[in-house]
Design an enzyme around this catalytic site. Structure first.
Site, PDB file in Angstrom:
ATOM      1  N   TYR A 146       0.865  -1.189   0.000  1.00  0.00           N
ATOM      2  CA  TYR A 146       0.000   0.000   0.000  1.00  0.00           C
ATOM      3  C   TYR A 146       0.893   1.228   0.000  1.00  0.00           C
ATOM      4  CZ  TYR A 146      -3.552   3.354   1.577  1.00  0.00           C
ATOM      5  OH  TYR A 146      -4.411   4.419   1.683  1.00  0.00           O
ATOM      6  N   ASP A 241       9.350   2.842  -0.550  1.00  0.00           N
ATOM      7  CA  ASP A 241       8.339   3.506   0.268  1.00  0.00           C
ATOM      8  C   ASP A 241       8.619   3.128   1.724  1.00  0.00           C
ATOM      9  OD1 ASP A 241       6.172   4.320   1.722  1.00  0.00           O
ATOM     10  OD2 ASP A 241       4.670   3.673   0.259  1.00  0.00           O
ATOM     11  N   LYS A 269       4.855   9.528   8.714  1.00  0.00           N
ATOM     12  CA  LYS A 269       4.669   9.017  10.074  1.00  0.00           C
ATOM     13  C   LYS A 269       5.709   9.528  11.077  1.00  0.00           C
ATOM     14  CE  LYS A 269       2.120   5.044   8.346  1.00  0.00           C
ATOM     15  NZ  LYS A 269       0.724   5.322   8.574  1.00  0.00           N
TER      16      LYS A 269
END
Ligand code: HOZ
Length: 428
Positions: A146, A241, A269
């Site tokens: 994702y 990623d 994050k």
């Protein structure tokens, strides 16, 4: 159900009236585990408290953001110092370059970077940059990974997309989907065969170097190396990623752990210390293609927001101190050891995957190395386990296709309590 949930239920009814689907991010709606979401009132250290007065040991930790635990005092101090100075200027501040320099020191593949406001934005922008640099349209991703909710990436995606059984979203133009090729994670052979035929058309290959959105799936030996080699050969950019793995699996992220240099890295994050942030970076040559130095356009009013920069600097500074990752690894090891024992005793078909402070207990006999394996999990049994753990004061991700996160605030006693809860919860 032993849990008191009347306050959460009331807020759920209220939210359903005003928010699309009752939430601002789909997995939070608890569709995959049944029942209705627990509404959080506050959090401190490794714990969450809900509006009904229940307290939980948290293993979501804002999906990995809160590596130091909730409401960390150093991050709070940094924020409290920043707030009176104003919360957004739409003009540069020194803190942006300070945080950029800190990130570069940890991730030497990055010579220049740019801050944005979320991981999705970072990935979307990195892909545009890769397309702009190479003049090619096609991108390669891996099924079950994702990378946020940008159009090109919602093809066979993980996380909420997988949880809700719509890994390829309506609303993504067919032309976009045509330019996204999704291959099986960990299938080096299939990937190399694809690249041999089509590599020259591929702008970039994007991967979660440790996949953490179909549950936790580690790269098999040689997989990431195969990506690096094929990208170099075809002139495609390799994008890691690291929105989840960055500053999580080690100070140098997964690229440091596996010794692989991607062309571009996306972050989010942890680097915002709990405030909305994202970043993407790579070599000076690639990053100079971005406007205003180059022609690839990307911009944002809240990019490099002063509060996010202050919290991010405090979070990274704390991570640079010796001992943090040792502690996280020790906690991960203790959790793994305990869970393996419980799995053996239970006789249930369960599989545990772990990388440092990340882990997933899969309801399948495994092995779990790709989406085909993850999709075969017994999600109904996971849902039962989720609620049995919640009743025992442990908050897990509300979907099998997510990852559990430990923080530096989880103590050996917390892990012990979690294992005890798991042993009881699995005693079907
Ligand atoms: N997509 C996120 C998990 N991988 C969930 C984000 C959220 O609900 O906060």
């Amino acid at each position: 159900m032993k849990l008191k949930t009347s306050g959460s239920k009331k807020l759920w009814d209220y939210s359903l009236k005003h928010l699309a689907g009752g939430v601002n991010s789909p997995v939070r709606a608890f569709n995959a585990v049944g029942g209705s979401p627990l509404f959080i009132k506050s959090a401190k250290g490794p714990r969450l408290s809900d509006v009904d007065g229940n307290s939980y040991l948290d293993y979501v930790m804002s999906w990995g953001v809160m590596i130091h635990g909730h409401a960390d005092t150093d991050i709070q101090t940094a924020l409290l110092a920043a707030v009176p100075k104003g919360t957004s200027y739409g003009a540069p501040t020194g803190a942006e370059a300070v945080l950029a320099e800190m990130i570069k020191k940890a991730l030497p593949s990055i010579e220049k970077l740019r801050f944005v406001s979320s991981g999705t934005e970072a990935v979307m922008s990195a892909i545009r940059l890769a397309r702009g640099c190479t003049g090619r349209d096609k991108i390669v991703k891996f099924t079950g990974c994702y990378h946020g909710h940008a159009d090109s990436l919602l093809v066979k995606a993980g996380s909420g997309a997988a949880t809700f059984g719509a890994p390829s979203s309506p609303g993504v133009p067919a032309a976009f989907a045509r330019n996204t090729v999704s291959l099986e994670y960990n299938d080096s052979e299939g990937f190399l065969a694809y690249m041999k035929r089509n590599g020259k058309e591929v702008a970039c290959v994007i991967v979660e170097p440790i996949a953490a959105n179909m549950g936790l799936v580690l790269p098999e030996p040689g997989f990431l190396q195969a990506l690096r080699k094929a990208c170099t050969k075809s002139g495609s950019l390799l994008i890691f990623d690291e929105v989840i793995t960055g500053f999580r699996v080690g100070f140098g992220g997964a690229q440091g752990l596996y010794g692989i240099k991607p062309d571009l890295t996306t972050l989010g994050k942890i680097i915002g210390g709990g405030l909305p942030v994202g970043a993407y970076g790579g070599s000076g040559k690639i990053m100079s293609q971005l406007s205003p130095a180059g022609k690839v356009y990307q911009a944002g009013t809240l990019s490099g927001n002063p509060l996010a920069m202050a919290a991010g600097c405090a979070a990274i500074k704390k991570l640079s101190k010796p001992g943090v990752y040792k502690k996280l690894e020790a906690s991960g090891q203790a959790m793994e050891k305990g869970l393996r024992l419980i799995i053996r005793k239970s006789g249930l078909p369960l599989t545990l995957n772990r990388a440092g402070s990340l882990f997933t207990l899969f309801f399948s006999k495994g092995p779990l190395k790709d989406w085909t394996g993850a999709a075969a999990c017994d999600t109904k049994l996971y849902a039962k386990f989720f609620w049995a753990m919640a009743e025992r004061g442990v908050y897990l991700p509300p979907s099998q296709f997510e990852t559990c996160f430990l923080s530096a605030a989880h103590s050996p006693a917390d892990i012990e309590a979690t294992l005890k809860a798991a042993e009881q919860a699995l005693d079907y």
